[in-house]
Write an enzyme that holds these catalytic residues in place. Structure first.
Site, PDB file in Angstrom:
ATOM      1  CE  LYS A   1      -3.973  -2.220   2.111  1.00 27.30           C
ATOM      2  NZ  LYS A   1      -4.973  -2.219   3.166  1.00 27.30           N
TER       3      LYS A   1
ATOM      4  CG  ASP B   1      -7.927  -0.053   3.612  1.00 24.23           C
ATOM      5  OD1 ASP B   1      -8.641  -0.871   3.011  1.00 24.23           O
ATOM      6  OD2 ASP B   1      -6.686  -0.029   3.510  1.00 24.23           O
TER       7      ASP B   1
END
Ligand code: ATR
Length: 279
Positions: A74, A111
């Site tokens: 990420k 997220d």
């Protein structure tokens, strides 16, 4: 429903990570696409450490339209993006890439929005006005601190084994609100309404050294991880006074829905997909 992207071949999407073979994302996105009447192809691509840039280039060159990025890439994805959403910029991590018409990569991080929606909408627990504890200061914590702060908890506490790492992370979010930083031993005698495990300890079947009495009456224990059986953290929480337990499956589906919206412009209904995955 007509599909503005419906060319001859279905548009291609994928999740890249390592390991990624057991990812539920292909199944989730296939269900979303079917639900909204769109044709997409969504696969899981295992990428070697250090190989994200090359894998993304290849995917883009072969006509790929968007990617989910998972552990451990990420932060690499954040560096690859030519343009970032405000929340991805803040988090320093990207879990969603969209290939723009001119080939540039737009990076977002869904997220935190996924976690907040699962807590507030699916579980019906308000974050506003609550005391919230986040355990861990790695990649998972990065994605959720901003969106949690935006819900206006009465206090947000970040506890980590390595305290300076938590302090560094808290400083990144200073513009959005105050984050109290501490080590696990400092949690003795404290209690919280929402305790969220963002450490990777559950992955290894481990538990951070947490004191008893961490949960306020009726408190929610939320593990960002999910597994077929309850995680070590959730088992511990259940035995130590948490009022409600939740794993990260709802968050997984919610972050996926937000990614789907970024790519396809339609927000799928998550409830039937969560129910199907649970069954
Ligand atoms: P990720 O990006 O997957 O979150 P990471 O960046 O390695 O992975 O972060 C893992 C987090 O879990 C960190 O907060 C780590 O604590 P440290 O910063 O002190 O390393 C935490 N963690 C991992 N295993 C742990 C354990 N057994 N007990 C407590 N914390 C743990």
């Amino acid at each position: 429903m007509t599909d503005p992207f419906d060319f001859e071949k279905p548009a291609r999407y994928a999740v890249m990570g390592n390991p990624v073979t057991h990812s539920k994302s292909p199944r989730i996105h296939a269900q979303f696409a079917q639900q909204v009447g769109q044709r997409i192809e969504y696969t899981a691509i295992q990428v070697d450490p250090g190989g994200l840039a090359q894998a993304v280039d290849q995917f883009r060159a072969s006509g790929g339209r968007g990617l989910n990025i998972t552990v451990p890439f990420k932060l690499d994805a954040w560096r690859l993006a030519g343009r970032l959403s405000a929340r991805a910029e803040q988090a320093g991590a990207v879990n969603t890439l969209r290939v723009e018409a001119d080939g540039t990569l737009y990076g977002d991080n869904t997220d935190g929005a996924g976690l907040v929606r699962d807590i507030t909408h699916n579980l019906g627990v308000a974050v506003a006005g609550k005391t919230v504890l986040v355990l861990g200061a790695g990649g998972a914590a990065r994605g959720i601190l901003g969106p949690l702060l935006e819900e206006k908890p009465v206090r947000l506490t970040l506890a980590n084994r390595t305290v300076p790492r938590a302090r560094e992370l808290a400083e990144l979010f200073a513009g959005l609100g105050e984050i109290e930083v501490c080590g696990f031993e400092d949690l003795a005698g404290r209690h919280f309404d929402i305790v969220s495990n963002a450490t990777s300890a559950s992955l290894h079947g481990e538990l951070p050294p947490l004191p008893d009495g961490l949960f306020a009456p009726g408190a929610l224990a939320y593990d960002l991880m999910y597994a077929d059986a309850p995680t070590v953290f959730l088992r511990w929480a259940g035995a130590h006074g948490a009022g409600r337990l939740a794993d990260g499956l709802g968050m997984l589906v919610e972050q996926a829905a937000e990614s789907f919206f970024i790519w396809r412009g339609v927000r799928p209904d998550t409830a039937p997909v969560i129910a199907a995955l649970r069954s």
